[in-house]
Design an enzyme around this catalytic site. Sequence first.
Site, PDB file in Angstrom:
ATOM      1  N   ASP A   1       0.823  -1.206   0.000  1.00  0.00           N
ATOM      2  CA  ASP A   1       0.000   0.000   0.000  1.00  0.00           C
ATOM      3  C   ASP A   1       0.859   1.260   0.000  1.00  0.00           C
ATOM      4  O   ASP A   1       0.564   2.232  -0.713  1.00  0.00           O
ATOM      5  CB  ASP A   1      -0.907   0.012   1.221  1.00  0.00           C
ATOM      6  CG  ASP A   1      -1.964  -1.072   1.179  1.00  0.00           C
ATOM      7  OD1 ASP A   1      -3.112  -0.744   0.880  1.00  0.00           O
ATOM      8  OD2 ASP A   1      -1.633  -2.239   1.443  1.00  0.00           O
ATOM      9  N   MET A   2       1.895   1.257   0.805  1.00  0.00           N
ATOM     10  CA  MET A   2       2.728   2.454   0.919  1.00  0.00           C
ATOM     11  C   MET A   2       3.505   2.716  -0.362  1.00  0.00           C
ATOM     12  O   MET A   2       3.597   3.856  -0.827  1.00  0.00           O
ATOM     13  CB  MET A   2       3.663   2.316   2.119  1.00  0.00           C
ATOM     14  CG  MET A   2       2.914   2.318   3.442  1.00  0.00           C
ATOM     15  SD  MET A   2       3.989   1.972   4.854  1.00  0.00           S
ATOM     16  CE  MET A   2       2.804   2.013   6.206  1.00  0.00           C
TER      17      MET A   2
END
Length: 407
Positions: A179-180
Amino acid sequence: MNPATATHCYHPDARAPLDGVRVLDLSRLVAGNVVSHVLADFGADVIKVEAPGRGDDLRAWKVEGVPTYWKVYARNKRSITLDYRTPQGKELLLQLVQGAQVLIENFVPGKLEQMGLGPEVLLRAHPGLVIVRVSGWGQTGPYAHKPGFGTLVEAASGFAAMNGFPDRPPVLPPLALADMVCGVYGASAAMIALRNVEVNQGRGQVVDLSLFESIHAILGPEAANLQLNGVPTLRNGSRASNTAPRNIYACSDGKFVALSASMQSMAEKLFQLMGQPELLQDARFRTNSDRVRNNDAIDAIVAAFMARHPQAEILRLCDEAGVTVGPVNDAQDLEHDRFVHEREVLVNLPDEQMGVLPMHNIVPRLSGTPGQLRLPAPELGEHNAEVYAELGLAHGELARLQDSGVI
């Protein structure tokens, strides 16, 4: 107060390089919030559009009752509530779109279209809009319909298979890595698309941003390596497949250090420091390729040296010898780290629940137009009155919309 954390206040009127860029963030959880987090830190007016009464699911990720993830990734943002599944909510969203430059969403592909808010509708409302669509597997392909959690793509992308030790199962990252990474790619993509709108008088467009492709891209030349040797990269602990010695080593005091002797000159300095320069005459260790082939043997020699000294002494000796070794720190170690303090890697910000809230500083650092800490993470719907007032809604109308569950 953490000694390695600089104390800062918010500066709500500070100007920043993305002043004038408005972002509507309809996403939930991490990836979309990281996209808007990066843009917000550099001055974009990010409006979190959240479900009435519930809000972004990131608010529910709590430690000791405090939503730390929300407080970190929602800084510099404003929050409104809106149920755009309702006819009036949809109308309000389209009005907001007309004043925005970027919209971020992370519904399962096709869901936005089912709500009557697909890209063709959004671009009709604002032809210059950049629509960042975050999903697990992309907007097309056989997996497009599947929910896209980072855990699944971290496993399916090849990352987990490479991570861990050969005698144990694959290991997932202990944080929302996919996600990051996806979020950082998304912020770059949004700015690339905005640049096209501004410079080339272009139309808006859709950014098809998948978690899978984002984390797969950082695996580097895996496909090329497989074609060359026919073998996927195997789990190798903290070792590297292309350089040696490289590992994490235990010191005599129970602490650890990380070593990367990725250049021939670095290996030479290390062997001199260890008092074993003759290793370079050993056919097993003469070159990097030799050392990679005999990794077990060279690793055992280096590990024995490290185990004879406490961490502080290893760090001092290696620093003096110019050997690339560093400490293995945890969050507690970083609280007292001189580098973290002097570089202001962490900042302390005022917080109603915690008094002061330590969090990472703005990344990256720009010399001429740095980002600014302007706003704390908002309460759910905190900015309803001011944002909807910009659409011309009077106080009475806002109250009616709230009573009917639209906002």
